[in-house]
Scaffold this motif. Structure first.
Motif, PDB file in Angstrom:
ATOM      1  N   ALA A 199     -73.016 -15.468  18.925  1.00 53.49           N
ATOM      2  CA  ALA A 199     -71.930 -16.444  19.044  1.00 53.49           C
ATOM      3  C   ALA A 199     -72.115 -17.542  18.005  1.00 53.49           C
ATOM      4  O   ALA A 199     -73.196 -17.716  17.431  1.00 53.49           O
ATOM      5  CB  ALA A 199     -71.899 -17.038  20.448  1.00 53.49           C
ATOM      6  N   ASP A 200     -71.055 -18.302  17.788  1.00 51.07           N
ATOM      7  CA  ASP A 200     -71.110 -19.422  16.846  1.00 51.07           C
ATOM      8  C   ASP A 200     -71.405 -20.738  17.547  1.00 51.07           C
ATOM      9  O   ASP A 200     -72.032 -21.631  16.967  1.00 51.07           O
ATOM     10  CB  ASP A 200     -69.777 -19.532  16.100  1.00 51.07           C
ATOM     11  CG  ASP A 200     -69.438 -18.262  15.353  1.00 51.07           C
ATOM     12  OD1 ASP A 200     -70.125 -17.971  14.357  1.00 51.07           O
ATOM     13  OD2 ASP A 200     -68.510 -17.542  15.778  1.00 51.07           O
ATOM     14  N   ALA A 212     -61.789  -8.481  14.848  1.00 53.40           N
ATOM     15  CA  ALA A 212     -62.445  -9.395  13.907  1.00 53.40           C
ATOM     16  C   ALA A 212     -62.271 -10.804  14.463  1.00 53.40           C
ATOM     17  O   ALA A 212     -61.160 -11.335  14.495  1.00 53.40           O
ATOM     18  CB  ALA A 212     -61.817  -9.277  12.525  1.00 53.40           C
ATOM     19  N   VAL A 213     -63.359 -11.392  14.930  1.00 52.26           N
ATOM     20  CA  VAL A 213     -63.319 -12.717  15.561  1.00 52.26           C
ATOM     21  C   VAL A 213     -63.893 -13.743  14.598  1.00 52.26           C
ATOM     22  O   VAL A 213     -65.043 -13.619  14.161  1.00 52.26           O
ATOM     23  CB  VAL A 213     -64.125 -12.713  16.881  1.00 52.26           C
ATOM     24  CG1 VAL A 213     -64.184 -14.112  17.470  1.00 52.26           C
ATOM     25  CG2 VAL A 213     -63.503 -11.738  17.876  1.00 52.26           C
ATOM     26  N   ASN A 214     -63.106 -14.759  14.290  1.00 48.68           N
ATOM     27  CA  ASN A 214     -63.578 -15.788  13.359  1.00 48.68           C
ATOM     28  C   ASN A 214     -64.665 -16.645  13.998  1.00 48.68           C
ATOM     29  O   ASN A 214     -65.748 -16.804  13.440  1.00 48.68           O
ATOM     30  CB  ASN A 214     -62.399 -16.657  12.906  1.00 48.68           C
ATOM     31  CG  ASN A 214     -62.752 -17.550  11.733  1.00 48.68           C
ATOM     32  OD1 ASN A 214     -63.858 -18.076  11.653  1.00 48.68           O
ATOM     33  ND2 ASN A 214     -61.826 -17.728  10.802  1.00 48.68           N
ATOM     34  N   LYS A 215     -64.393 -17.208  15.166  1.00 43.50           N
ATOM     35  CA  LYS A 215     -65.387 -18.040  15.851  1.00 43.50           C
ATOM     36  C   LYS A 215     -65.468 -17.630  17.322  1.00 43.50           C
ATOM     37  O   LYS A 215     -64.446 -17.426  17.983  1.00 43.50           O
ATOM     38  CB  LYS A 215     -65.033 -19.529  15.743  1.00 43.50           C
ATOM     39  CG  LYS A 215     -65.143 -20.087  14.329  1.00 43.50           C
ATOM     40  CD  LYS A 215     -66.573 -20.051  13.820  1.00 43.50           C
ATOM     41  CE  LYS A 215     -66.733 -20.712  12.452  1.00 43.50           C
ATOM     42  NZ  LYS A 215     -66.073 -19.953  11.369  1.00 43.50           N
ATOM     43  N   MET A 216     -66.696 -17.544  17.814  1.00 38.10           N
ATOM     44  CA  MET A 216     -66.915 -17.125  19.197  1.00 38.10           C
ATOM     45  C   MET A 216     -67.735 -18.176  19.940  1.00 38.10           C
ATOM     46  O   MET A 216     -68.709 -18.708  19.405  1.00 38.10           O
ATOM     47  CB  MET A 216     -67.626 -15.767  19.239  1.00 38.10           C
ATOM     48  CG  MET A 216     -67.714 -15.161  20.628  1.00 38.10           C
ATOM     49  SD  MET A 216     -68.046 -13.382  20.578  1.00 38.10           S
ATOM     50  CE  MET A 216     -69.760 -13.376  20.045  1.00 38.10           C
ATOM     51  N   VAL A 217     -67.315 -18.453  21.172  1.00 38.25           N
ATOM     52  CA  VAL A 217     -67.958 -19.461  22.013  1.00 38.25           C
ATOM     53  C   VAL A 217     -68.469 -18.795  23.284  1.00 38.25           C
ATOM     54  O   VAL A 217     -67.738 -18.053  23.938  1.00 38.25           O
ATOM     55  CB  VAL A 217     -66.960 -20.574  22.416  1.00 38.25           C
ATOM     56  CG1 VAL A 217     -67.688 -21.690  23.163  1.00 38.25           C
ATOM     57  CG2 VAL A 217     -66.231 -21.114  21.207  1.00 38.25           C
ATOM     58  N   VAL A 272     -63.370 -17.106  23.521  1.00 39.92           N
ATOM     59  CA  VAL A 272     -64.175 -17.884  24.460  1.00 39.92           C
ATOM     60  C   VAL A 272     -64.647 -16.954  25.574  1.00 39.92           C
ATOM     61  O   VAL A 272     -63.835 -16.272  26.206  1.00 39.92           O
ATOM     62  CB  VAL A 272     -63.363 -19.050  25.062  1.00 39.92           C
ATOM     63  CG1 VAL A 272     -64.222 -19.837  26.054  1.00 39.92           C
ATOM     64  CG2 VAL A 272     -62.840 -19.964  23.960  1.00 39.92           C
ATOM     65  N   ILE A 273     -65.952 -16.924  25.805  1.00 41.59           N
ATOM     66  CA  ILE A 273     -66.538 -16.074  26.842  1.00 41.59           C
ATOM     67  C   ILE A 273     -67.236 -16.975  27.852  1.00 41.59           C
ATOM     68  O   ILE A 273     -68.148 -17.726  27.507  1.00 41.59           O
ATOM     69  CB  ILE A 273     -67.530 -15.068  26.234  1.00 41.59           C
ATOM     70  CG1 ILE A 273     -66.827 -14.218  25.167  1.00 41.59           C
ATOM     71  CG2 ILE A 273     -68.136 -14.183  27.319  1.00 41.59           C
ATOM     72  CD1 ILE A 273     -67.752 -13.279  24.422  1.00 41.59           C
ATOM     73  N   ASP A 274     -66.802 -16.900  29.098  1.00 38.55           N
ATOM     74  CA  ASP A 274     -67.337 -17.795  30.124  1.00 38.55           C
ATOM     75  C   ASP A 274     -68.809 -17.552  30.415  1.00 38.55           C
ATOM     76  O   ASP A 274     -69.562 -18.502  30.645  1.00 38.55           O
ATOM     77  CB  ASP A 274     -66.552 -17.640  31.431  1.00 38.55           C
ATOM     78  CG  ASP A 274     -65.194 -18.312  31.379  1.00 38.55           C
ATOM     79  OD1 ASP A 274     -64.835 -18.852  30.318  1.00 38.55           O
ATOM     80  OD2 ASP A 274     -64.484 -18.289  32.406  1.00 38.55           O
ATOM     81  N   GLU A 275     -69.236 -16.271  30.450  1.00 42.24           N
ATOM     82  CA  GLU A 275     -70.614 -15.983  30.839  1.00 42.24           C
ATOM     83  C   GLU A 275     -71.127 -14.725  30.158  1.00 42.24           C
ATOM     84  O   GLU A 275     -70.371 -13.799  29.870  1.00 42.24           O
ATOM     85  CB  GLU A 275     -70.717 -15.812  32.363  1.00 42.24           C
ATOM     86  CG  GLU A 275     -69.874 -14.663  32.901  1.00 42.24           C
ATOM     87  CD  GLU A 275     -69.954 -14.499  34.408  1.00 42.24           C
ATOM     88  OE1 GLU A 275     -70.498 -15.401  35.081  1.00 42.24           O
ATOM     89  OE2 GLU A 275     -69.476 -13.462  34.915  1.00 42.24           O
ATOM     90  N   ILE A 276     -72.428 -14.722  29.890  1.00 41.59           N
ATOM     91  CA  ILE A 276     -73.104 -13.536  29.381  1.00 41.59           C
ATOM     92  C   ILE A 276     -74.351 -13.307  30.232  1.00 41.59           C
ATOM     93  O   ILE A 276     -74.812 -14.201  30.945  1.00 41.59           O
ATOM     94  CB  ILE A 276     -73.490 -13.669  27.888  1.00 41.59           C
ATOM     95  CG1 ILE A 276     -74.547 -14.764  27.693  1.00 41.59           C
ATOM     96  CG2 ILE A 276     -72.266 -13.922  27.028  1.00 41.59           C
ATOM     97  CD1 ILE A 276     -75.148 -14.795  26.287  1.00 41.59           C
ATOM     98  N   GLY A 277     -74.909 -12.100  30.138  1.00 40.24           N
ATOM     99  CA  GLY A 277     -76.125 -11.824  30.894  1.00 40.24           C
ATOM    100  C   GLY A 277     -76.545 -10.383  30.740  1.00 40.24           C
ATOM    101  O   GLY A 277     -75.750  -9.510  30.375  1.00 40.24           O
TER     102      GLY A 277
END
Length: 432
Positions: A317-318, A294-299, A263-268
């Protein structure tokens, strides 16, 4: 209750614990002093003569102490009688407009007042040559007319290709100074050939125009300047290769081989050209770079204010939130994709109404039998990794790892009445 709510309502969100992550925190305490000393080397000073018009190329990344480094360079040049000016050097960033690029600099703190120097922003370029493969080489119109050019940039691994030089001075020369047309030309044959085309274009520019020197910084894992060098143009390529090795050693990372959910709070764009650094997430926009977990699901939950709606990178991201999508400036995003020829990062992932449901969707689709045992990590962004949150299923790994230490008891994640993470200003709201 709608079908999405019905599918997700029973998906448990795990208890989390805070974890402190140890990285090398070596840094230069007085960057301006060190930079001034290096600028005053005779091999650098002799390149400047009174009356020279000198373009200082500054990019769109949120470099540590970029204002101070730029202002120090300006004062150094003025002290030798030169007339410096700033040229925004960021390819197609800032919406590929002159006004947008100057606004990007303003967000970084670089204004004519803060650095005591004129800013000449334009998207006009001149073609100064061609590579043997036919690709044209472009340079900013103002820089092409200058008596000298200086480039300022951070050295770090690129997010989409691997090579002796990746993100740094040569990329700033070839793509940043080339504006939208130069960036488009360099990307035309794809990232498969970027490791060849970036230095090749930079060499043409350095042969045809008076590039005087480059100022290269390397940041530690806490985004503080750890190394700063002033490289004469004739040594940029070979010295940058060595600096790239150091940059990779100092790169922050997630110390996990596999994760069910990230889980990533912010991108930019102020975080990374890809919104979030694939070197950290392990999610790359091309097959020409590698590394990370290796990340199965990314938010991805939200955008930084500084990115001005440019959500480039969200497509890796997924899942995301409606909040992020509502802020997204599609024109800015698509300009990136059309210029780089890599359009997957500009796609919109499966979008959920709020943070809670986006995370539940990631857990539900993470292909594990027991959702209570999900291996989940939450980070603020890919620049700030010294404190992370991990689920209970990862604590054994944390306790056995030399660079990580649990710093809190397990706790349940709190959401506000909209289903988003509870912020300080939400404390009086109903928690659900």
């Amino acid at each position: 209750m709608g079908i999405l709510q019905d599918l997700l309502k029973d998906i448990p969100i795990p208890k989390m614990a805070k974890v402190q992550v140890a990285f090398d925190d070596t840094k230069i305490h007085d960057v301006q002093h060190v930079l001034t000393e290096k600028l005053n080397q005779e091999n650098i000073k002799r390149r400047i003569t009174p009356g020279m018009e000198i373009a200082i190329a500054v990019g769109s990344r949120g470099l540590d102490q970029i204002v101070e480094m730029t202002a120090t360079t300006v004062q150094f040049l003025k002290g030798l009688g030169a007339n410096p000016f700033i040229v925004p050097s960021m390819g197609s960033h800032g919406g590929a407009t002159a006004e947008g690029q100057q606004e990007v600099l303003r967000h970084l703190g670089i204004t004519e007042e803060s650095v005591q120097c004129e800013i000449r922003s334009s998207m006009e370029v001149v073609e100064i040559g061609r590579l043997s493969n036919g690709l044209p080489v472009f340079v900013d119109k103002h820089a092409s007319k200058a008596d000298g050019i200086i480039v300022v940039n951070r050295i770090k691994p690129h997010t989409a290709f691997r090579g002796p030089v990746e993100s740094g001075l040569m990329k700033m020369i070839s793509i940043g100074l080339g504006k939208q047309k130069g960036a488009e030309a360099c990307h035309q044959l794809g990232f498969k050939y970027m490791a060849e085309n970036v230095p090749a274009m930079a060499k043409v520019i350095m042969q045809e125009l008076p590039v005087l020197f480059g100022i290269a910084s390397i940041e530690n894992s806490f985004d503080k300047v750890a190394v700063i060098e002033v490289l004469p143009s004739e040594h940029i390529e070979d010295k940058e290769t060595n600096l790239q090795i150091i940059a990779k050693q100092l790169l922050p990372k997630l110390y996990f081989d596999e994760l069910d959910v990230l889980v990533i709070d912010e991108i930019g764009k102020n975080i990374s050209g890809d919104g979030m650094d694939p070197n950290v997430t392990g999610r790359y926009p091309t097959p020409y770079a590698h590394g990370g977990p290796a990340v199965n699901k990314m938010v991805v939950l939200d955008l930084t204010p500084q990115t001005e709606g440019n959500a480039n990178g969200v497509g890796t991201a997924d899942f995301t939130t409606q909040r992020l999508v509502d802020k997204a400036n599609l024109e800015f995003m698509y300009a990136n994709g059309l210029t780089s020829t890599v359009v997957a990062p500009t796609k919109i992932p499966t979008t959920l109404p709020n943070d809670r449901q986006a995370i539940q969707a990631a857990i539900k689709t993470s292909n594990i039998l027991d959702f209570t045992q999900v291996k989940m990590v939450r980070i603020k962004n890919t620049l700030e990794l010294s404190e992370i949150e991990v689920s209970e299923a990862l604590l054994n790994h944390i306790h056995s790892h030399p660079h990580m230490q649990q710093s809190s008891e397990l706790y349940s994640i709190s959401f506000n009445k909209e289903g988003n993470f509870l912020r300080v200003e939400d404390r009086n709201e109903t928690i659900i």
